[in-house]
Design an enzyme around this catalytic site. Sequence first.
Site, short mmCIF file in Angstrom:
data_model
loop_
_atom_site.label_atom_id
_atom_site.label_comp_id
_atom_site.label_asym_id
_atom_site.label_seq_id
_atom_site.Cartn_x
_atom_site.Cartn_y
_atom_site.Cartn_z
N CYS A 199 55.02 24.89 64.74
CA CYS A 199 53.92 25.73 64.86
C CYS A 199 52.55 25.53 64.86
O CYS A 199 51.34 25.73 65.61
CB CYS A 199 54.03 27.06 64.15
N CYS A 204 59.67 30.84 65.59
CA CYS A 204 58.84 31.16 64.61
C CYS A 204 58.03 32.34 65.03
O CYS A 204 57.71 32.39 66.38
CB CYS A 204 58.10 30.32 63.93
N ASN A 263 59.28 36.30 63.75
CA ASN A 263 60.34 35.31 63.92
C ASN A 263 61.68 36.10 64.67
O ASN A 263 61.96 37.31 64.28
CB ASN A 263 60.80 34.55 62.78
N GLU A 289 54.73 32.62 64.59
CA GLU A 289 53.52 32.25 65.16
C GLU A 289 53.77 31.83 66.45
O GLU A 289 52.48 31.94 67.31
CB GLU A 289 53.04 31.04 64.36
N CYS A 308 54.85 26.25 60.04
CA CYS A 308 55.55 25.01 60.13
C CYS A 308 55.09 24.04 61.11
O CYS A 308 54.29 24.10 61.49
CB CYS A 308 57.15 25.22 60.69
N GLU A 334 65.23 35.18 65.38
CA GLU A 334 66.48 34.22 65.36
C GLU A 334 67.35 34.38 66.29
O GLU A 334 67.70 35.29 67.15
CB GLU A 334 66.96 34.15 63.83
N1 THU Z 1 59.62 30.64 60.14
C1 THU Z 1 58.35 31.38 60.94
O1 THU Z 1 58.66 32.37 61.56
N2 THU Z 1 57.44 30.69 60.69
C2 THU Z 1 57.16 29.71 60.07
O2 THU Z 1 55.96 29.08 59.93
C3 THU Z 1 58.22 28.98 59.02
C4 THU Z 1 59.50 29.66 59.53
C5 THU Z 1 60.80 31.24 60.39
C6 THU Z 1 61.84 30.47 61.05
C7 THU Z 1 63.33 31.00 60.89
O3 THU Z 1 63.65 32.27 61.50
C8 THU Z 1 62.91 31.53 59.22
O4 THU Z 1 61.57 31.59 59.08
C9 THU Z 1 63.54 30.44 58.32
O5 THU Z 1 62.95 29.34 58.50
#
Ligand code: THU
Length: 135
Positions: free
Chosen positions: A93, A57, A46, A59, A90, A48
Amino acid sequence: MATLPREEELTTRARAAQARAYAPYSQFHVGAALLCADGTIVDGCNVENASYPAGTCAERVALGAAVVAGHRQFVAVAIATDAPEGTPPCGICRQALAEFAPTLAVVAIAKDGRRVRWTLDSLLPFPFTPSSLET
Ligand code: THU
């Protein structure tokens, strides 16, 4: 569900990618490893952003990296976090992965290494697909 193809390797790769996550806002570090049909494994983490919705994310980072490298067929994805239970991808994704691999095998690795497995169609039974655009 049965163990995924190359699950050990995918787990190792997802955990290594997790260490490269850029998650200063949530502190929720995620790593993904996507197994392509030709055997290539593509990593994601991920990423941010100070403008929170601009974050991505793990994925979808892996998916984008795989597509730009020429891959469009996928077998499995591993997702590593430090959560007490393995976390599924999520909703966004799930939709993004379903574009290419609606029945993708998914394994999530919890902090203690325990794994939980799903198929993508069990997580997203009714995706919006390319054929949904047909008029
Ligand atoms: N996140 C992912 O990278 N993958 C997921 O399937 C769920 C959430 C990340 C997004 C964000 O940077 C952090 O996790 C918190 O939501």
